[in-house]
Structure formats: C-alpha cells, structure tokens
Design a protein around this motif. Structure first.
Motif, PDB file in Angstrom:
ATOM      1  N   LEU A  67      73.143 -27.730  48.144  1.00  0.00           N
ATOM      2  CA  LEU A  67      73.464 -26.298  48.178  1.00  0.00           C
ATOM      3  C   LEU A  67      73.959 -25.809  46.823  1.00  0.00           C
ATOM      4  CD1 LEU A  67      75.228 -26.000  51.662  1.00  0.00           C
ATOM      5  CD2 LEU A  67      72.937 -25.203  51.035  1.00  0.00           C
ATOM      6  N   LEU A  68      74.808 -26.600  46.164  1.00  0.00           N
ATOM      7  CA  LEU A  68      75.307 -26.204  44.841  1.00  0.00           C
ATOM      8  C   LEU A  68      74.173 -26.137  43.827  1.00  0.00           C
ATOM      9  CD1 LEU A  68      78.640 -28.234  44.635  1.00  0.00           C
ATOM     10  CD2 LEU A  68      78.380 -25.765  44.928  1.00  0.00           C
ATOM     11  N   LEU A  69      73.246 -27.074  43.886  1.00  0.00           N
ATOM     12  CA  LEU A  69      72.108 -27.040  42.970  1.00  0.00           C
ATOM     13  C   LEU A  69      71.246 -25.805  43.201  1.00  0.00           C
ATOM     14  CD1 LEU A  69      71.001 -30.797  42.940  1.00  0.00           C
ATOM     15  CD2 LEU A  69      72.085 -29.516  41.091  1.00  0.00           C
ATOM     16  N   ILE A  70      71.049 -25.458  44.470  1.00  0.00           N
ATOM     17  CA  ILE A  70      70.251 -24.263  44.775  1.00  0.00           C
ATOM     18  C   ILE A  70      70.941 -23.007  44.244  1.00  0.00           C
ATOM     19  CG2 ILE A  70      69.383 -22.824  46.656  1.00  0.00           C
ATOM     20  CD1 ILE A  70      68.950 -25.396  48.262  1.00  0.00           C
ATOM     21  N   ILE A  71      72.267 -22.915  44.465  1.00  0.00           N
ATOM     22  CA  ILE A  71      73.016 -21.747  43.973  1.00  0.00           C
ATOM     23  C   ILE A  71      72.972 -21.676  42.447  1.00  0.00           C
ATOM     24  CG2 ILE A  71      75.318 -20.716  43.836  1.00  0.00           C
ATOM     25  CD1 ILE A  71      75.864 -21.866  46.627  1.00  0.00           C
ATOM     26  N   ALA A  72      73.145 -22.834  41.778  1.00  0.00           N
ATOM     27  CA  ALA A  72      73.098 -22.861  40.311  1.00  0.00           C
ATOM     28  C   ALA A  72      71.727 -22.437  39.798  1.00  0.00           C
ATOM     29  CB  ALA A  72      73.448 -24.254  39.804  1.00  0.00           C
ATOM     30  N   ALA A  73      70.668 -22.892  40.470  1.00  0.00           N
ATOM     31  CA  ALA A  73      69.314 -22.514  40.055  1.00  0.00           C
ATOM     32  C   ALA A  73      69.094 -21.006  40.212  1.00  0.00           C
ATOM     33  CB  ALA A  73      68.281 -23.289  40.874  1.00  0.00           C
ATOM     34  N   ILE A  74      69.605 -20.437  41.312  1.00  0.00           N
ATOM     35  CA  ILE A  74      69.455 -18.993  41.518  1.00  0.00           C
ATOM     36  C   ILE A  74      70.210 -18.204  40.446  1.00  0.00           C
ATOM     37  CG2 ILE A  74      70.008 -17.096  43.099  1.00  0.00           C
ATOM     38  CD1 ILE A  74      69.532 -19.033  45.412  1.00  0.00           C
ATOM     39  N   LEU A  75      71.440 -18.634  40.129  1.00  0.00           N
ATOM     40  CA  LEU A  75      72.224 -17.947  39.097  1.00  0.00           C
ATOM     41  C   LEU A  75      71.560 -18.063  37.724  1.00  0.00           C
ATOM     42  CD1 LEU A  75      75.855 -18.973  40.140  1.00  0.00           C
ATOM     43  CD2 LEU A  75      74.749 -16.751  40.448  1.00  0.00           C
ATOM     44  N   LEU A  76      71.038 -19.250  37.404  1.00  0.00           N
ATOM     45  CA  LEU A  76      70.368 -19.437  36.120  1.00  0.00           C
ATOM     46  C   LEU A  76      69.131 -18.559  36.016  1.00  0.00           C
ATOM     47  CD1 LEU A  76      70.171 -20.966  33.445  1.00  0.00           C
ATOM     48  CD2 LEU A  76      68.914 -22.765  34.646  1.00  0.00           C
ATOM     49  N   TYR A  77      68.369 -18.476  37.093  1.00  0.00           N
ATOM     50  CA  TYR A  77      67.184 -17.619  37.087  1.00  0.00           C
ATOM     51  C   TYR A  77      67.566 -16.161  36.890  1.00  0.00           C
ATOM     52  CZ  TYR A  77      63.148 -15.068  38.854  1.00  0.00           C
ATOM     53  OH  TYR A  77      62.115 -14.193  38.992  1.00  0.00           O
ATOM     54  N   GLY A  78      68.651 -15.723  37.562  1.00  0.00           N
ATOM     55  CA  GLY A  78      69.087 -14.340  37.397  1.00  0.00           C
ATOM     56  C   GLY A  78      69.532 -14.039  35.982  1.00  0.00           C
ATOM     57  N   CYS A  79      70.262 -14.972  35.351  1.00  0.00           N
ATOM     58  CA  CYS A  79      70.712 -14.757  33.965  1.00  0.00           C
ATOM     59  C   CYS A  79      69.538 -14.693  33.002  1.00  0.00           C
ATOM     60  CB  CYS A  79      71.675 -15.875  33.564  1.00  0.00           C
ATOM     61  SG  CYS A  79      73.255 -15.845  34.444  1.00  0.00           S
ATOM     62  N   LEU A  80      68.575 -15.600  33.166  1.00  0.00           N
ATOM     63  CA  LEU A  80      67.404 -15.583  32.292  1.00  0.00           C
ATOM     64  C   LEU A  80      66.594 -14.302  32.476  1.00  0.00           C
ATOM     65  CD1 LEU A  80      66.201 -19.297  32.592  1.00  0.00           C
ATOM     66  CD2 LEU A  80      67.359 -18.215  30.662  1.00  0.00           C
ATOM     67  N   HIS A  81      66.452 -13.876  33.712  1.00  0.00           N
ATOM     68  CA  HIS A  81      65.708 -12.638  33.976  1.00  0.00           C
ATOM     69  C   HIS A  81      66.399 -11.438  33.335  1.00  0.00           C
ATOM     70  CE1 HIS A  81      63.040  -9.911  36.095  1.00  0.00           C
ATOM     71  NE2 HIS A  81      64.089  -9.248  36.536  1.00  0.00           N
ATOM     72  N   LEU A  82      67.731 -11.369  33.446  1.00  0.00           N
ATOM     73  CA  LEU A  82      68.481 -10.276  32.841  1.00  0.00           C
ATOM     74  C   LEU A  82      68.403 -10.319  31.325  1.00  0.00           C
ATOM     75  CD1 LEU A  82      70.399  -7.879  33.275  1.00  0.00           C
ATOM     76  CD2 LEU A  82      72.294  -9.497  33.285  1.00  0.00           C
ATOM     77  N   LEU A  83      68.465 -11.519  30.738  1.00  0.00           N
ATOM     78  CA  LEU A  83      68.376 -11.654  29.280  1.00  0.00           C
ATOM     79  C   LEU A  83      67.012 -11.208  28.775  1.00  0.00           C
ATOM     80  CD1 LEU A  83      69.718 -12.653  26.675  1.00  0.00           C
ATOM     81  CD2 LEU A  83      68.816 -14.927  27.174  1.00  0.00           C
ATOM     82  N   CYS A  84      65.959 -11.615  29.457  1.00  0.00           N
ATOM     83  CA  CYS A  84      64.611 -11.198  29.051  1.00  0.00           C
ATOM     84  C   CYS A  84      64.448  -9.687  29.171  1.00  0.00           C
ATOM     85  CB  CYS A  84      63.568 -11.923  29.901  1.00  0.00           C
ATOM     86  SG  CYS A  84      63.480 -13.703  29.604  1.00  0.00           S
ATOM     87  N   ARG A  85      65.009  -9.111  30.209  1.00  0.00           N
ATOM     88  CA  ARG A  85      64.884  -7.666  30.399  1.00  0.00           C
ATOM     89  C   ARG A  85      65.607  -6.910  29.294  1.00  0.00           C
ATOM     90  NH1 ARG A  85      66.403  -4.470  36.004  1.00  0.00           N
ATOM     91  NH2 ARG A  85      65.743  -2.382  35.333  1.00  0.00           N
ATOM     92  N   ARG A  86      66.809  -7.360  28.914  1.00  0.00           N
ATOM     93  CA  ARG A  86      67.535  -6.699  27.824  1.00  0.00           C
ATOM     94  C   ARG A  86      66.808  -6.858  26.502  1.00  0.00           C
ATOM     95  NH1 ARG A  86      73.966  -8.083  28.890  1.00  0.00           N
ATOM     96  NH2 ARG A  86      74.187  -6.817  30.789  1.00  0.00           N
ATOM     97  N   ARG A  87      66.210  -8.008  26.276  1.00  0.00           N
ATOM     98  CA  ARG A  87      65.465  -8.210  25.041  1.00  0.00           C
ATOM     99  C   ARG A  87      64.262  -7.285  24.969  1.00  0.00           C
ATOM    100  NH1 ARG A  87      63.264 -14.084  22.873  1.00  0.00           N
ATOM    101  NH2 ARG A  87      62.555 -13.344  20.822  1.00  0.00           N
ATOM    102  N   GLN A  88      63.560  -7.122  26.072  1.00  0.00           N
ATOM    103  CA  GLN A  88      62.427  -6.204  26.088  1.00  0.00           C
ATOM    104  C   GLN A  88      62.866  -4.769  25.823  1.00  0.00           C
ATOM    105  OE1 GLN A  88      60.453  -6.767  29.819  1.00  0.00           O
ATOM    106  NE2 GLN A  88      59.560  -8.736  29.237  1.00  0.00           N
ATOM    107  N   GLU A  89      64.004  -4.375  26.424  1.00  0.00           N
ATOM    108  CA  GLU A  89      64.515  -3.024  26.185  1.00  0.00           C
ATOM    109  C   GLU A  89      64.905  -2.834  24.721  1.00  0.00           C
ATOM    110  OE1 GLU A  89      67.726  -2.542  28.875  1.00  0.00           O
ATOM    111  OE2 GLU A  89      66.450  -2.259  30.659  1.00  0.00           O
ATOM    112  N   CYS A  90      65.483  -3.856  24.092  1.00  0.00           N
ATOM    113  CA  CYS A  90      65.859  -3.773  22.679  1.00  0.00           C
ATOM    114  C   CYS A  90      64.627  -3.629  21.801  1.00  0.00           C
ATOM    115  CB  CYS A  90      66.665  -5.012  22.286  1.00  0.00           C
ATOM    116  SG  CYS A  90      67.257  -4.995  20.589  1.00  0.00           S
ATOM    117  N   LEU A  91      63.578  -4.415  22.105  1.00  0.00           N
ATOM    118  CA  LEU A  91      62.343  -4.315  21.317  1.00  0.00           C
ATOM    119  C   LEU A  91      61.692  -2.948  21.491  1.00  0.00           C
ATOM    120  CD1 LEU A  91      60.796  -7.856  21.959  1.00  0.00           C
ATOM    121  CD2 LEU A  91      61.867  -7.011  19.867  1.00  0.00           C
ATOM    122  N   GLN A  92      61.705  -2.427  22.704  1.00  0.00           N
ATOM    123  CA  GLN A  92      61.140  -1.095  22.926  1.00  0.00           C
ATOM    124  C   GLN A  92      61.914  -0.037  22.163  1.00  0.00           C
ATOM    125  OE1 GLN A  92      61.050  -0.543  27.154  1.00  0.00           O
ATOM    126  NE2 GLN A  92      59.358  -1.993  27.478  1.00  0.00           N
TER     127      GLN A  92
END
Length: 223
Positions: free
Chosen positions: A119-144
């Motif tokens: 369960l902890l591994l699943i939660i950590a994977a979900i949090l990591l995916y959310g952080c990476l998704h948010l980071l990529c989205r902010r980077r795209q907004e900065c480039l735009q």
C-alpha cells in the motif's frame, strides 16, 4: 476394521487403517467432523464436514487444520460408500502448540507487513506521478510564456522598423526638395548628400560653382 489415530496435536492427527481388498482399483475416502454427537448425527457422508480422497497405495493420512481442544470423529471407507461404526474413530485434539502459535503469529505479522508495504509503495507511486505531471505542466506553461514574450518583442521591433523607415524616407525627400529649391542646378549635390559614397566616383559638375577633386576621391565647393 482397526482404524487408529496417532500423533495427535492441536491442529493435526495421523489416521491409520488396514488395506481393504475391495479398494484395490479405487480410492479411500477419509471423512471427519468436529463435535460429533451420535444421538443427533448419522453415519451418512453428507453429515461430515470434510472429506479427503487418497490413493489405495496409502494406508495412512495426516488430517490438518483441526481446532485445538475439540472432539473429532474420523471415518475411512472404500470409494464413496457411507461408513459404518466400525470404520470410524473418535479422538480429541490437544492444546495449540506454542511453537505453532508463534509461527501463526509470525505469518500474520508478515502478511500485515507485506500488505502495508504494498500500500505504501502504491501511494508513493501515485504521489510521484502527480509531482512529475505537475512539474511537466509548469514547464510547458513557462515555455509557452517565453514564446509569447519573444513573439511580442519581434512584433515591437517590426512595428518600430516599419514606423521608422517612412519617417526617414520623408526626411531625406524633404531635404532633397529644400536643396533643389535653393540650388536649382545642384541636383547632384543633393544626391551626394543623400548618398555620400557616390563621391568616390568622378562626377561631372552640373553648375559652374562646383568642382571635382579626383585626387582624394572627395568633393568640395569653390566660389
């Protein structure tokens, strides 16, 4: 029939029976049930809680997963026939072995630990995916945003250039008109002023008041 029960513990018991001549080409049925009451239960196969089938080559079987401190009845028959009283034996299980109880607790604790880790591994994977998704989205907004700023800068430069060129041309045209009005015969002088590099080549004077100096490649005026 001579059925015996040996090696009884809190959870297991070994059932031993003599071989039956009629079961050579078949199998043995081992049936057992807890809390047997002969007054309320019959020797029917449907009355037994569990039934195991073993090959005829065996004459003993270890019954497992029994309940400690419980009275059991076990019967052995040939094939799936209903047992008779001489084919059954009653026995009592012992208290649970401390080592067995310790192993059970360890298995339970291990199962809980494994489940929690997954369960902890699943939660950590979900949090990591959310952080990476948010980071990529902010980077795209900065480039735009940078692309938009660059386009706006280009537009400003182009607007200034477009606004500057007609003004410069108008200024040069006005200057040429003023010179032509003051010196009607001095059109070449206005051309020289508008384009000083033209002085590097020999020019034929358009009026008597202008002379060419070929030695230095420059033009001068004399009275």
């Amino acid at each position: 029939m001579g059925i015996t029960v040996q090696n009884i513990t809190g959870n297991t018991a070994m059932v031993i029976w003599p071989k039956m001549a009629g079961c050579v080409d078949s199998f043995y049925s081992i049936m057992y049930h807890p809390n047997w009451n002969s007054m309320l239960s019959s020797y029917s196969r449907k009355s037994f809680q569990k039934e195991e089938r073993v090959p005829t080559s065996l004459s003993s079987y270890v019954v497992e997963n029994l309940t400690p401190l419980t009275t059991y009845i076990v019967c052995v028959t040939c094939q799936s026939a209903n047992p008779s009283s001489d084919q059954c034996r009653v026995f009592n299980t012992l208290e649970q072995d401390p080592a067995s109880a310790s192993n059970t607790k360890k298995e339970l604790a291990l199962g809980i630990w494994l489940t929690s880790s997954i369960l902890l591994l699943i939660i950590a994977a979900i949090l990591l995916y959310g952080c990476l998704h948010l980071l990529c989205r902010r980077r795209q907004e900065c480039l735009q945003g940078r692309n938009r700023t660059s386009k706006q800068d280009h537009r400003k430069v182009w607007t200034r250039s477009a606004a500057y060129d007609p003004e410069e041309l108008s200024r040069q045209s006005q200057l040429m008109q003023d010179i032509e009005e003051k010196h009607p015969g001095g059109i070449q002088l206005a051309t020289i002023i508008g384009n000083p590099s033209a002085c590097k080549e020999p020019i034929t004077a358009a009026s008597k008041s202008w002379e060419q100096v070929p030695a230095t490649g420059q033009c001068s005026a004399t009275n």
